[in-house]
Design a protein around this motif. Sequence first.
Motif, PDB file in Angstrom:
ATOM      1  N   LEU A 198      18.963 -38.725  51.822  1.00 19.92           N
ATOM      2  CA  LEU A 198      18.032 -39.724  52.152  1.00 19.92           C
ATOM      3  C   LEU A 198      16.704 -39.865  51.595  1.00 19.92           C
ATOM      4  O   LEU A 198      16.187 -40.980  51.160  1.00 19.92           O
ATOM      5  CB  LEU A 198      17.779 -39.737  53.797  1.00 19.92           C
ATOM      6  CG  LEU A 198      16.632 -40.483  54.459  1.00 19.92           C
ATOM      7  CD1 LEU A 198      17.288 -41.960  54.226  1.00 19.92           C
ATOM      8  CD2 LEU A 198      16.474 -40.337  55.860  1.00 19.92           C
ATOM      9  N   ASP A 239      22.977 -38.781  54.866  1.00 23.90           N
ATOM     10  CA  ASP A 239      21.663 -38.109  55.561  1.00 23.90           C
ATOM     11  C   ASP A 239      21.036 -36.918  54.514  1.00 23.90           C
ATOM     12  O   ASP A 239      19.685 -36.887  54.735  1.00 23.90           O
ATOM     13  CB  ASP A 239      22.277 -37.286  56.741  1.00 23.90           C
ATOM     14  CG  ASP A 239      23.549 -36.393  56.678  1.00 23.90           C
ATOM     15  OD1 ASP A 239      23.852 -36.401  55.589  1.00 23.90           O
ATOM     16  OD2 ASP A 239      23.988 -35.900  57.596  1.00 23.90           O
ATOM     17  N   ARG A 260      14.990 -48.412  59.521  1.00 20.92           N
ATOM     18  CA  ARG A 260      15.580 -48.568  58.066  1.00 20.92           C
ATOM     19  C   ARG A 260      16.001 -47.604  57.464  1.00 20.92           C
ATOM     20  O   ARG A 260      16.814 -47.792  56.802  1.00 20.92           O
ATOM     21  CB  ARG A 260      14.164 -49.306  57.341  1.00 20.92           C
ATOM     22  CG  ARG A 260      13.811 -50.465  57.736  1.00 20.92           C
ATOM     23  CD  ARG A 260      12.209 -50.967  57.477  1.00 20.92           C
ATOM     24  NE  ARG A 260      11.942 -52.332  57.877  1.00 20.92           N
ATOM     25  CZ  ARG A 260      11.924 -52.993  59.373  1.00 20.92           C
ATOM     26  NH1 ARG A 260      11.993 -52.131  60.214  1.00 20.92           N
ATOM     27  NH2 ARG A 260      11.792 -54.315  59.348  1.00 20.92           N
ATOM     28  N   THR A 261      15.553 -46.459  57.751  1.00 20.07           N
ATOM     29  CA  THR A 261      16.167 -45.215  57.107  1.00 20.07           C
ATOM     30  C   THR A 261      17.347 -44.966  57.577  1.00 20.07           C
ATOM     31  O   THR A 261      18.353 -44.527  56.764  1.00 20.07           O
ATOM     32  CB  THR A 261      15.267 -44.142  57.268  1.00 20.07           C
ATOM     33  OG1 THR A 261      15.054 -43.742  58.451  1.00 20.07           O
ATOM     34  CG2 THR A 261      13.722 -44.206  56.494  1.00 20.07           C
ATOM     35  N   THR A 262      17.688 -45.251  58.842  1.00 24.43           N
ATOM     36  CA  THR A 262      19.036 -45.100  59.212  1.00 24.43           C
ATOM     37  C   THR A 262      19.892 -46.009  58.654  1.00 24.43           C
ATOM     38  O   THR A 262      21.253 -45.626  58.262  1.00 24.43           O
ATOM     39  CB  THR A 262      19.183 -45.422  60.778  1.00 24.43           C
ATOM     40  OG1 THR A 262      18.269 -44.390  61.283  1.00 24.43           O
ATOM     41  CG2 THR A 262      20.444 -45.204  61.254  1.00 24.43           C
ATOM     42  N   LYS A 310      12.308 -45.377  61.194  1.00 24.35           N
ATOM     43  CA  LYS A 310      13.523 -44.721  61.191  1.00 24.35           C
ATOM     44  C   LYS A 310      14.682 -45.645  61.288  1.00 24.35           C
ATOM     45  O   LYS A 310      15.814 -45.409  60.719  1.00 24.35           O
ATOM     46  CB  LYS A 310      13.472 -44.003  62.734  1.00 24.35           C
ATOM     47  CG  LYS A 310      14.807 -43.113  62.866  1.00 24.35           C
ATOM     48  CD  LYS A 310      14.580 -42.228  64.231  1.00 24.35           C
ATOM     49  CE  LYS A 310      15.807 -41.148  64.275  1.00 24.35           C
ATOM     50  NZ  LYS A 310      15.555 -40.430  65.516  1.00 24.35           N
ATOM     51  N   ILE A 342      12.226 -50.760  52.506  1.00 26.57           N
ATOM     52  CA  ILE A 342      11.431 -49.787  53.275  1.00 26.57           C
ATOM     53  C   ILE A 342      10.037 -49.906  52.905  1.00 26.57           C
ATOM     54  O   ILE A 342       9.111 -50.117  53.491  1.00 26.57           O
ATOM     55  CB  ILE A 342      12.021 -48.492  52.981  1.00 26.57           C
ATOM     56  CG1 ILE A 342      13.372 -48.520  53.654  1.00 26.57           C
ATOM     57  CG2 ILE A 342      11.125 -47.338  53.858  1.00 26.57           C
ATOM     58  CD1 ILE A 342      14.256 -47.189  53.429  1.00 26.57           C
ATOM     59  N   ASP A 345       8.597 -40.723  51.994  1.00 30.11           N
ATOM     60  CA  ASP A 345      10.022 -40.743  52.405  1.00 30.11           C
ATOM     61  C   ASP A 345      10.224 -39.875  53.554  1.00 30.11           C
ATOM     62  O   ASP A 345       9.068 -39.851  54.385  1.00 30.11           O
ATOM     63  CB  ASP A 345      11.021 -40.017  51.447  1.00 30.11           C
ATOM     64  CG  ASP A 345      10.716 -38.586  51.062  1.00 30.11           C
ATOM     65  OD1 ASP A 345       9.988 -38.035  51.868  1.00 30.11           O
ATOM     66  OD2 ASP A 345      11.061 -37.890  50.233  1.00 30.11           O
ATOM     67  N   ASP A 346      11.337 -39.673  54.162  1.00 29.51           N
ATOM     68  CA  ASP A 346      11.536 -39.175  55.607  1.00 29.51           C
ATOM     69  C   ASP A 346      10.854 -37.766  55.660  1.00 29.51           C
ATOM     70  O   ASP A 346      10.257 -37.623  56.813  1.00 29.51           O
ATOM     71  CB  ASP A 346      13.000 -39.100  55.768  1.00 29.51           C
ATOM     72  CG  ASP A 346      13.770 -38.123  54.652  1.00 29.51           C
ATOM     73  OD1 ASP A 346      13.640 -38.400  53.632  1.00 29.51           O
ATOM     74  OD2 ASP A 346      14.419 -37.189  55.285  1.00 29.51           O
ATOM     75  N   ILE A 401      15.374 -43.136  49.538  1.00 33.29           N
ATOM     76  CA  ILE A 401      14.372 -43.917  49.680  1.00 33.29           C
ATOM     77  C   ILE A 401      13.286 -43.912  48.665  1.00 33.29           C
ATOM     78  O   ILE A 401      12.821 -44.934  48.223  1.00 33.29           O
ATOM     79  CB  ILE A 401      13.448 -42.987  50.710  1.00 33.29           C
ATOM     80  CG1 ILE A 401      14.404 -43.299  52.170  1.00 33.29           C
ATOM     81  CG2 ILE A 401      12.176 -43.720  51.050  1.00 33.29           C
ATOM     82  CD1 ILE A 401      13.645 -42.333  53.285  1.00 33.29           C
ATOM     83  N   LEU A 453      19.676 -47.093  55.456  1.00 30.56           N
ATOM     84  CA  LEU A 453      19.802 -46.487  54.214  1.00 30.56           C
ATOM     85  C   LEU A 453      20.803 -45.448  54.225  1.00 30.56           C
ATOM     86  O   LEU A 453      21.848 -45.165  53.200  1.00 30.56           O
ATOM     87  CB  LEU A 453      18.601 -46.090  53.482  1.00 30.56           C
ATOM     88  CG  LEU A 453      18.628 -45.964  52.139  1.00 30.56           C
ATOM     89  CD1 LEU A 453      18.626 -47.312  51.395  1.00 30.56           C
ATOM     90  CD2 LEU A 453      17.362 -45.511  51.557  1.00 30.56           C
TER      91      LEU A 453
END
Length: 696
Positions: free
Chosen positions: A593, A590, A568-570, A566, A695, A541-542, A597, A572
């Motif tokens: 996150l 945020d 793709r996580t943005t 990044k 992701i 994950d992040d 994920i 999400l």
Amino acid sequence: MRHSIYKIGAVTLGLTIGLGLTSCNEPKKSTATEATEEVAIDKKPTDYLAIDLANFDTTVRPQDDFFMFVNGNWLKNNPIPASETRWTSFSEILERNREILKRVAENAANNTSASPTSAEGHVAAFYKSGMNKEKREEMGLKPMEIYLEAINKAATLEEFLKVSADQKSVAGGLFSMYVTADEKNSSTNALYLNQGGTSLPKSYYEVADLKEKLNAFEKHVANMFVLMGENEETAAKKAQHVVAIETALAKVSRTPAERRDTEKNYNKMTFAELQKLSPNVDWKAHLSDVGVQNIESVENVILGTPEFFTGLSKILKSNSLDALKDYQKYQLASSFSNFLNSAFEKEAFDFYNKTMRGQNEMQERWKLVLNVIDRSVGHSLGQLYVKEAFSPKAKERAEIMIKDVRAGFEDHIKSLEWMGEDTKKQALTKLSAITTKIGYPDTWKTYEGLELSEDNYAQNFMNASSWWLKDNLAKVGQPVDKEEWHMTPSTVNAYYNPTSNEIVFPAGILQPPFFSEYADDAVNYGGIGAVIGHEISHGFDDQGSQYDAEGNMNNWWTDTDKEQFKERTTSLINQYSEYTVLEDINVKGDATLGENIADLGGMAVAYDALQKAWARDGKPENESGFTPEQRFFISWAQIWRVNFTDDELRNRIETDYHSPGMFRANGPLSNFDPFFTAFDVKEGDKMRREKQIVIW
């Protein structure tokens, strides 16, 4: 709070919010509920239903709200008990576990031949002392008096800091500290200092809409001072001091979202650098007073939030000595409240549980005591628990599922279109290096040197707190014990630890509806299989993706792939930030996150792992009108069923790194093609996002 361990986010005995591992010596608040029936582990329960159609709300289309379709009637038929702030699938497991724990604790208490230093002896002493209400009422404030006297005697800031250090194990204090693996040298333990010292989440001191809660907190603090013997006018002034100091500490603290920046949270420095950063504390002397042995040989300390310690230094200088002493007295009383008489216990409950979380009734005494036993001598309690509650067959089946899910994750990495081959190679190396722990430790803690008595609950709390602090601080500079567990066996939770690159599943969570040795694979893979996938996904994950196969914070990504990740996580973050609760509050995409994920990846990987199980063992027939594929998704949705009080939900939005259960169920599914196929979800349906996020 350290960010090195990521959990599924569940109800546990010692921890009620899955946010990361708290320093072992810090006090933890917990909740309990009224017990339900026990599920036998040696034969299939006659009332066992892997999927209960009575829980469904068929007036809701699965294409519109799958969570409500699967759980709508369950939500209606399972109101939150008065002694709870939420009721979930985790709660149901916890209740069954508590009945077992109560039985083993009572058996231990009735065993007059057990050695005081044995597992039974530890549990018996804590249980007897905790259940002895008359003794607690008789002692009243006495257990805390020696600490209050020490605070009163402090005549200078230096003397106050010495007292604060001496009381660190029982009162927490102005900041948090703990020893854990150095995140850039994961084989060695390092000393960490981090923000702390507040009683409420940061936003409650700063957001105008939450002012009512802050006012209630100030009134609660004043009430605590009255219980400590002050008149109401003096108590009110002391409460103002406490709130002012905590507000100042909150101002220099980071938000939950800001604390997700792993690199920013790692600030190794010498003591000379720390002293320059925070000059109003003699840090070597202070940490030595807390209990760090041979402080002169400790070369570095790692700060999570350097700006907090700059602010702390200024707060110590700008506040009067009397204000600081009032702050320490409240922290002490708050920590002791559940171990003193009923007046203190009720005052703490009325604010922290009723006002802050909407809990209407205090839990039954035996449940509160079990919570304390679990976090104080959890390995002793765990030894007694697993003898009765953990089937070898369950462990064997869980091990097979872990192999399938790991293989599924490997396939996912290899097939990623957005990731380059060099990064894939590193990801696969990390995946293959993940180790697994299931059920309970191979080696139990014996709590050598811990003294417990059967008639002094508060003293047992003090002794256990001191034992844990000493045990933790003794690890500074020592090799990391990779076999150590950071949850107790009865915990209804699971975790991934990036510095050890391991996934851990206590016996407590290997229960229905997450898992049953009697359920078909579709149900088990949709439940515990997705939990397994969730924990593996935390390694990617992040935050977890910043650690390599050896558990060191080390960039193994190419710049291009990192940018793709990044992006793709943005997306999400944006998806979850759109979800609204209580009409006026949005999920913090945020801050949540990492968990989002892990949910997205865990569910998808578990589905592919199920295909492997079917290829090996054969695919079952339709059951209860649902295909095997549909049963997988139903199982996924039912593990997230939850009812919240409004106050608890609001509090969790401000503090929890996990999204509320309804979004944990629906969010990942709205991105997943096999779900669309299984339930005929067409473009334009609410359960199908216009642009799916993939992701892992």
